[in-house]
Design a protein around this motif. Structure first.
Motif, PDB file in Angstrom:
ATOM      1  N   TYR A  30     -12.117 -65.746  -6.841  1.00  0.00           N
ATOM      2  CA  TYR A  30     -13.040 -65.690  -7.982  1.00  0.00           C
ATOM      3  C   TYR A  30     -12.460 -66.526  -9.118  1.00  0.00           C
ATOM      4  O   TYR A  30     -11.295 -66.407  -9.471  1.00  0.00           O
ATOM      5  CB  TYR A  30     -13.240 -64.245  -8.450  1.00  0.00           C
ATOM      6  CG  TYR A  30     -14.060 -64.154  -9.712  1.00  0.00           C
ATOM      7  CD1 TYR A  30     -15.441 -64.193  -9.656  1.00  0.00           C
ATOM      8  CD2 TYR A  30     -13.453 -64.052 -10.959  1.00  0.00           C
ATOM      9  CE1 TYR A  30     -16.210 -64.117 -10.814  1.00  0.00           C
ATOM     10  CE2 TYR A  30     -14.203 -63.981 -12.115  1.00  0.00           C
ATOM     11  CZ  TYR A  30     -15.577 -64.017 -12.037  1.00  0.00           C
ATOM     12  OH  TYR A  30     -16.331 -63.949 -13.178  1.00  0.00           O
ATOM     13  N   HIS A  61     -16.688 -55.120  -9.378  1.00  0.00           N
ATOM     14  CA  HIS A  61     -15.282 -55.266  -9.020  1.00  0.00           C
ATOM     15  C   HIS A  61     -14.483 -54.057  -9.511  1.00  0.00           C
ATOM     16  O   HIS A  61     -13.695 -53.467  -8.754  1.00  0.00           O
ATOM     17  CB  HIS A  61     -14.714 -56.556  -9.630  1.00  0.00           C
ATOM     18  CG  HIS A  61     -13.225 -56.567  -9.701  1.00  0.00           C
ATOM     19  ND1 HIS A  61     -12.549 -56.188 -10.831  1.00  0.00           N
ATOM     20  CD2 HIS A  61     -12.291 -56.888  -8.777  1.00  0.00           C
ATOM     21  CE1 HIS A  61     -11.254 -56.266 -10.602  1.00  0.00           C
ATOM     22  NE2 HIS A  61     -11.074 -56.693  -9.368  1.00  0.00           N
ATOM     23  N   ASP A  62     -14.679 -53.683 -10.771  1.00  0.00           N
ATOM     24  CA  ASP A  62     -13.948 -52.550 -11.339  1.00  0.00           C
ATOM     25  C   ASP A  62     -14.266 -51.255 -10.606  1.00  0.00           C
ATOM     26  O   ASP A  62     -13.377 -50.429 -10.356  1.00  0.00           O
ATOM     27  CB  ASP A  62     -14.271 -52.399 -12.827  1.00  0.00           C
ATOM     28  CG  ASP A  62     -13.753 -53.566 -13.663  1.00  0.00           C
ATOM     29  OD1 ASP A  62     -12.932 -54.364 -13.150  1.00  0.00           O
ATOM     30  OD2 ASP A  62     -14.192 -53.684 -14.826  1.00  0.00           O
ATOM     31  N   GLN A  80     -21.396 -64.720  -6.385  1.00  0.00           N
ATOM     32  CA  GLN A  80     -20.271 -63.783  -6.459  1.00  0.00           C
ATOM     33  C   GLN A  80     -20.736 -62.338  -6.335  1.00  0.00           C
ATOM     34  O   GLN A  80     -20.043 -61.510  -5.756  1.00  0.00           O
ATOM     35  CB  GLN A  80     -19.483 -63.997  -7.755  1.00  0.00           C
ATOM     36  CG  GLN A  80     -18.745 -65.308  -7.806  1.00  0.00           C
ATOM     37  CD  GLN A  80     -17.798 -65.478  -6.638  1.00  0.00           C
ATOM     38  OE1 GLN A  80     -17.038 -64.591  -6.288  1.00  0.00           O
ATOM     39  NE2 GLN A  80     -17.863 -66.642  -6.000  1.00  0.00           N
ATOM     40  N   ILE A 108     -19.184 -59.752  -3.690  1.00  0.00           N
ATOM     41  CA  ILE A 108     -18.545 -58.487  -4.052  1.00  0.00           C
ATOM     42  C   ILE A 108     -19.346 -57.313  -3.492  1.00  0.00           C
ATOM     43  O   ILE A 108     -18.782 -56.286  -3.124  1.00  0.00           O
ATOM     44  CB  ILE A 108     -18.302 -58.366  -5.580  1.00  0.00           C
ATOM     45  CG1 ILE A 108     -17.299 -57.261  -5.902  1.00  0.00           C
ATOM     46  CG2 ILE A 108     -19.579 -58.147  -6.350  1.00  0.00           C
ATOM     47  CD1 ILE A 108     -15.886 -57.542  -5.484  1.00  0.00           C
ATOM     48  N   LEU A 118     -18.279 -58.230 -12.610  1.00  0.00           N
ATOM     49  CA  LEU A 118     -16.983 -57.635 -12.956  1.00  0.00           C
ATOM     50  C   LEU A 118     -17.043 -56.111 -12.960  1.00  0.00           C
ATOM     51  O   LEU A 118     -16.058 -55.453 -12.598  1.00  0.00           O
ATOM     52  CB  LEU A 118     -16.506 -58.183 -14.301  1.00  0.00           C
ATOM     53  CG  LEU A 118     -16.206 -59.689 -14.296  1.00  0.00           C
ATOM     54  CD1 LEU A 118     -15.799 -60.169 -15.676  1.00  0.00           C
ATOM     55  CD2 LEU A 118     -15.162 -60.047 -13.248  1.00  0.00           C
ATOM     56  N   TRP A 134     -11.504 -61.755  -2.313  1.00  0.00           N
ATOM     57  CA  TRP A 134     -12.476 -62.023  -3.365  1.00  0.00           C
ATOM     58  C   TRP A 134     -11.767 -62.282  -4.687  1.00  0.00           C
ATOM     59  O   TRP A 134     -12.078 -63.240  -5.399  1.00  0.00           O
ATOM     60  CB  TRP A 134     -13.465 -60.861  -3.509  1.00  0.00           C
ATOM     61  CG  TRP A 134     -14.500 -61.159  -4.555  1.00  0.00           C
ATOM     62  CD1 TRP A 134     -15.668 -61.845  -4.375  1.00  0.00           C
ATOM     63  CD2 TRP A 134     -14.453 -60.833  -5.949  1.00  0.00           C
ATOM     64  NE1 TRP A 134     -16.339 -61.954  -5.572  1.00  0.00           N
ATOM     65  CE2 TRP A 134     -15.611 -61.345  -6.543  1.00  0.00           C
ATOM     66  CE3 TRP A 134     -13.532 -60.154  -6.739  1.00  0.00           C
ATOM     67  CZ2 TRP A 134     -15.889 -61.196  -7.900  1.00  0.00           C
ATOM     68  CZ3 TRP A 134     -13.801 -60.011  -8.096  1.00  0.00           C
ATOM     69  CH2 TRP A 134     -14.970 -60.526  -8.656  1.00  0.00           C
ATOM     70  N   MET A 135     -10.794 -61.433  -5.023  1.00  0.00           N
ATOM     71  CA  MET A 135     -10.106 -61.581  -6.302  1.00  0.00           C
ATOM     72  C   MET A 135      -9.345 -62.902  -6.387  1.00  0.00           C
ATOM     73  O   MET A 135      -9.322 -63.537  -7.443  1.00  0.00           O
ATOM     74  CB  MET A 135      -9.146 -60.411  -6.535  1.00  0.00           C
ATOM     75  CG  MET A 135      -9.867 -59.122  -6.822  1.00  0.00           C
ATOM     76  SD  MET A 135      -8.856 -57.700  -7.319  1.00  0.00           S
ATOM     77  CE  MET A 135      -7.273 -57.988  -6.665  1.00  0.00           C
ATOM     78  N   MET A 153     -11.247 -57.295  -0.599  1.00  0.00           N
ATOM     79  CA  MET A 153     -11.148 -57.254  -2.061  1.00  0.00           C
ATOM     80  C   MET A 153     -10.111 -58.262  -2.553  1.00  0.00           C
ATOM     81  O   MET A 153     -10.351 -59.007  -3.510  1.00  0.00           O
ATOM     82  CB  MET A 153     -10.785 -55.851  -2.541  1.00  0.00           C
ATOM     83  CG  MET A 153     -10.522 -55.793  -4.037  1.00  0.00           C
ATOM     84  SD  MET A 153     -11.917 -56.329  -5.043  1.00  0.00           S
ATOM     85  CE  MET A 153     -12.768 -54.787  -5.223  1.00  0.00           C
TER      86      MET A 153
END
Length: 135
Positions: free
Chosen positions: A84, A35-36, A103, A107, A32, A80-81, A77
């Motif tokens: 997930y 991701h951020d 994951q 990512i 995460l 992926w989102m 992106m």
């Protein structure tokens, strides 16, 4: 002391279970966090796309290719989102750890798309702006 012996024998098992749980939690946090980190770059992808669109050479094949690469990074992106899913807490820590490992690879792949598309777009923009700044 004899009453504590059975408890002391269980302690390593509890600690190893806890450490697997902690590993799964840490793996989730790492995924995460990545991701951020990438989400914070989404504006830069958009800005680069706009800059390529506005250049005098926006009709060139190279500029079009770079815009498509930036769009592909954004799409990666979004894909992926949308795919997930946080695994259920009822799954074993090992199963969750394996999921987060997969994951993380995905990512990180999106991150490579981000980096390569941004680097290529910046390189093209620098060659386009270099001749005009020399005037």
């Amino acid at each position: 002391m004899l009453h504590l012996a059975p408890l002391l024998l269980l302690l390593p098992a509890c600690l190893s279970l806890q450490s697997e749980e902690q590993k799964a939690e840490a793996a989730e946090k790492a995924v995460l966090a990545r991701h951020d980190e990438l989400m914070a770059q989404m504006d830069q992808l958009y800005t680069l796309r706009q800059q390529l669109q506005q250049t005098a050479h926006s009709d060139t094949v190279a500029a079009g290719r770079q815009r498509r690469a930036l769009l592909a990074a954004e799409a990666g992106m979004m894909f992926w989102m949308h795919h997930y899913r946080r695994p259920a807490d009822t799954l074993t820590a090992d199963s969750r750890l394996a999921y987060y490992g997969m994951q993380q690879q995905r990512i990180d792949s999106v991150g490579r798309l981000f980096r390569s598309s941004q680097d290529s777009a910046k390189a093209l923009l620098s060659t386009v702006s270099a001749p005009s700044s020399a005037k």
